[in-house]
Scaffold this motif. Structure first.
Motif, short mmCIF file in Angstrom:
data_model
loop_
_atom_site.label_atom_id
_atom_site.label_comp_id
_atom_site.label_asym_id
_atom_site.label_seq_id
_atom_site.Cartn_x
_atom_site.Cartn_y
_atom_site.Cartn_z
N LEU A 16 0.83 -1.21 0.00
CA LEU A 16 0.00 0.00 0.00
C LEU A 16 0.86 1.26 0.00
O LEU A 16 0.57 2.23 -0.71
N THR A 17 1.93 1.25 0.79
CA THR A 17 2.82 2.41 0.85
C THR A 17 3.51 2.62 -0.50
O THR A 17 3.61 3.74 -1.00
N SER A 18 3.99 1.52 -1.09
CA SER A 18 4.64 1.62 -2.39
C SER A 18 3.67 2.13 -3.45
O SER A 18 4.02 2.98 -4.28
N LEU A 19 2.45 1.64 -3.41
CA LEU A 19 1.42 2.09 -4.36
C LEU A 19 1.14 3.58 -4.19
O LEU A 19 1.00 4.32 -5.18
N PHE A 20 1.06 4.03 -2.95
CA PHE A 20 0.83 5.46 -2.70
C PHE A 20 1.96 6.30 -3.28
O PHE A 20 1.72 7.32 -3.94
N PHE A 21 3.20 5.90 -3.04
CA PHE A 21 4.33 6.67 -3.54
C PHE A 21 4.36 6.67 -5.07
O PHE A 21 4.77 7.66 -5.68
N ALA A 22 3.95 5.58 -5.68
CA ALA A 22 4.03 5.48 -7.13
C ALA A 22 2.92 6.27 -7.83
O ALA A 22 3.15 6.84 -8.90
N VAL A 23 1.75 6.32 -7.23
CA VAL A 23 0.60 6.88 -7.92
C VAL A 23 0.20 8.26 -7.40
O VAL A 23 -0.16 9.15 -8.17
N ALA A 24 0.26 8.45 -6.09
CA ALA A 24 -0.29 9.68 -5.50
C ALA A 24 0.75 10.77 -5.32
O ALA A 24 0.54 11.91 -5.73
N ALA A 25 1.87 10.45 -4.69
CA ALA A 25 2.84 11.50 -4.36
C ALA A 25 4.21 10.89 -4.11
O ALA A 25 4.32 9.78 -3.57
N ASN A 26 5.24 11.63 -4.49
CA ASN A 26 6.60 11.22 -4.15
C ASN A 26 6.80 11.35 -2.65
O ASN A 26 6.16 12.17 -1.98
N GLY A 27 7.70 10.56 -2.13
CA GLY A 27 8.02 10.64 -0.72
C GLY A 27 9.51 10.79 -0.51
O GLY A 27 10.29 10.89 -1.45
N ALA A 28 9.91 10.79 0.75
CA ALA A 28 11.32 10.89 1.12
C ALA A 28 11.55 9.90 2.26
O ALA A 28 10.65 9.14 2.64
N TYR A 29 12.74 9.93 2.82
CA TYR A 29 13.06 9.00 3.91
C TYR A 29 12.04 9.10 5.03
O TYR A 29 11.61 8.08 5.59
N ARG A 30 11.67 10.31 5.40
CA ARG A 30 10.77 10.48 6.54
C ARG A 30 9.43 9.79 6.31
O ARG A 30 8.79 9.34 7.26
N HIS A 31 8.99 9.71 5.04
CA HIS A 31 7.75 8.99 4.75
C HIS A 31 7.98 7.48 4.79
O HIS A 31 7.18 6.73 5.37
N ALA A 32 9.06 7.03 4.15
CA ALA A 32 9.34 5.60 4.09
C ALA A 32 9.58 5.00 5.47
O ALA A 32 9.21 3.85 5.74
#
Length: 524
Positions: free
Chosen positions: A307-323
């Motif tokens: 789910l987290t990977s899907l969110f980063f791929a489709v909705a918004a880029n993230g950074a270390y703090r998100h991961a």
């Protein structure tokens, strides 16, 4: 099991050997010293101060919440900052609240977790708990706090009360990844109860409704309300420049790839993007295998990862703090399942999972050591503090108006200076930049100079101009992108000449760890 694996298990995956308090107090004191050293050297940068500025906007909390709507973050962090500022009336509540959250989080790990001390040491010296979630004053550290609080409370409250539901409601309002973890934890909770029911009712086929399931349903409703509050606060966002542009790519393709290769998304930041995406993916999936002895925890960890990977791929880029929120969720599941994980002495896949988890944590600790090195060598995130010292040293700059290019350079300034700040593209005073594609997209050095002169004439005050672009290094007429395919800047040779004739450079600051370094000019 090989001798080396046995040694690793004895050190890092055994039940906590004793409950003496003095070694734990030493661990906490050492962490406080390392974190405090970094905080003393840390310079606030724009994402940190932006939150404080928004938290203090409005005459009351309701007005603040109205202004927050659409910012892209839920309200809990802003409420904490506003409450702390109401008590102390100082901007230093920003690092103070972050440190307090980090302190409680680490204390929970040290004193309440079942992990042996070598594993605790790895955790508290990692990049997340030694820097990103305590020195960097952002809203992600509270995710770790609530996740570990849930782990500590789960055994006693799984089947009774609404404490877990309230903690999940709060977790949902830390950040969007935290809200995703709420769904994954509810999946774990449900599967865990069903598994326990099967174990205690071996003679009864199927499953039946029970008081425990009723309690779970009540808590799930509370947690869902928290997710709904998060969504209502965040959406629709006014920072539309941060949204994904799908005009040249397929979101379906990106979604499918993210499910098989999460290491190629922002989750790769857990490895400082040093590992190829597929290698990072293998390590991420493998780190969940140690949870196989507690099968519901394993399934929830996989679900959260996807789910987290899907969110980063489709909705918004993230950074270390998100991961790292996902990593803290993984640690939470290991915490809850530790009695089975630590006693699972056989099985190849769980052994691979334990070794993989140690590799992930070792990379985090290496990054934490690098944070200490940066603090010791004076590498800062922003030059805003240097600008504050420069203005304080010159009486003629006390009431100067500050103008910058790019304009987001000014967002960190309210922590260090009280000078009025003008946002060039929005044509207004303020220090919160709206990352929107609406309004003026392109600008140039001539426009910057024109605005500076207009401010000098209308305000009757000196004008300081901050330029991230080094005029002796840029290429005339080249278009410079200001990030996120958002706004652009250019300067012709004639504009550079006119600007230099109309201004005096009073300071050039050295590089910063982010892009917040600039040349400082004073309009003649």
């Amino acid at each position: 099991m090989s001798r080396s694996l046995q040694i690793l298990d004895d050190w890092f995956f055994a039940p906590k050997r004793d409950r003496r308090s003095w070694p734990d107090l030493l661990l906490l004191a050492g962490w406080i010293a390392l974190a405090g050293f970094q905080i003393s050297r840390h310079v606030m940068w724009r994402d940190e101060v932006r939150a404080l500025t928004i938290a203090l906007n409005g005459d009351d909390v309701i007005a603040m919440l109205r202004g927050l709507h659409g910012e892209g973050h839920p309200a809990l962090w802003y409420l904490l900052l506003r409450g702390a500022h109401a008590v102390f009336n100082r901007v230093e509540v920003l690092p103070g609240v972050a440190f307090a959250v980090g302190l409680v989080t680490v204390a929970l790990l040290i004193f309440r977790s079942p992990f042996p001390r070598p594993l605790v040491l790895l955790l508290i010296t990692g990049h997340a708990l030694l820097f990103e979630y305590v020195v960097m004053a952002r809203n992600y550290g509270i995710s770790a706090l609530f996740l570990f609080a849930i782990a500590a409370c789960y055994p006693a409250h799984r089947d009774r009360g609404v404490l877990l539901g309230m903690l999940l409601l709060l977790l949902a309002n830390t950040n969007v990844v935290g809200a995703i973890m709420v769904g994954a934890f509810l999946l774990f909770w449900l599967l865990d109860m069903l598994a326990s029911q099967r174990e205690t009712q071996l003679d009864t086929p199927g499953w039946r409704w029970s008081p425990q399931l009723t309690n779970f349903a009540i808590n799930a409703i509370i947690a869902t309300i928290g997710v709904a509050i998060c969504a209502v606060t965040m959406l629709p966002t006014y920072n539309d420049a941060a949204a994904r542009d799908w005009s040249h790519a397929s979101p379906l393709t990106a979604a499918i790839l993210s499910l098989v290769n999460p290491g190629a998304t922002s989750l790769g930041a857990l490895f400082a993007n040093l590992l190829p995406g597929i290698a990072g993916s293998v390590l991420l999936f493998a780190a969940t295998l140690g949870l196989l002895p507690r099968r519901p925890a394993f399934l929830a960890a996989i679900a959260a990862l996807l789910l987290t990977s899907l969110f980063f791929a489709v909705a918004a880029n993230g950074a270390y703090r998100h991961a790292a929120v996902w990593l803290c969720f993984l640690i939470t599941l290991y915490w809850i399942g530790w009695s089975k994980v630590a006693t699972a002495s056989d099985g190849l896949l769980p052994a691979i999972g334990r070794v993989s988890l140690l590799l992930v944590l070792a990379i985090q600790t290496a990054a934490g050591i690098n944070d200490l090195r940066n603090a010791a060598t004076g590498i800062v995130a922003s030059r805003s503090a240097d600008l504050g010292r420069l203005i304080a040293s010159r009486a003629d700059l006390a009431n100067a108006v500050i103008l910058s290019e790019p304009e987001y350079l000014v967002e960190a300034l309210p922590y260090y200076v009280r000078n009025p700040v003008y946002l060039a593209r929005d044509h207004r005073f303020g220090s919160v930049v709206i990352f929107s594609r609406k309004g003026r997209m392109d600008s140039d050095l001539g426009e910057t100079l024109r605005l500076a002169r207009e401010l000098r004439d209308t305000r009757g005050a000196p004008v300081i101009i901050l330029l991230a672009y080094r005029l002796d290094e840029i290429t005339p007429d080249q278009i410079y992108d200001e990030g996120k395919d958002w706004r652009t800047f250019r300067a012709s040779a004639a504009q550079i000449r006119d600007f230099r004739e109309a201004t005096t450079m009073i300071r050039r600051f050295g590089p910063a760890r982010t892009d917040e370094s600039f040349d400082v000019y004073l309009l003649n």
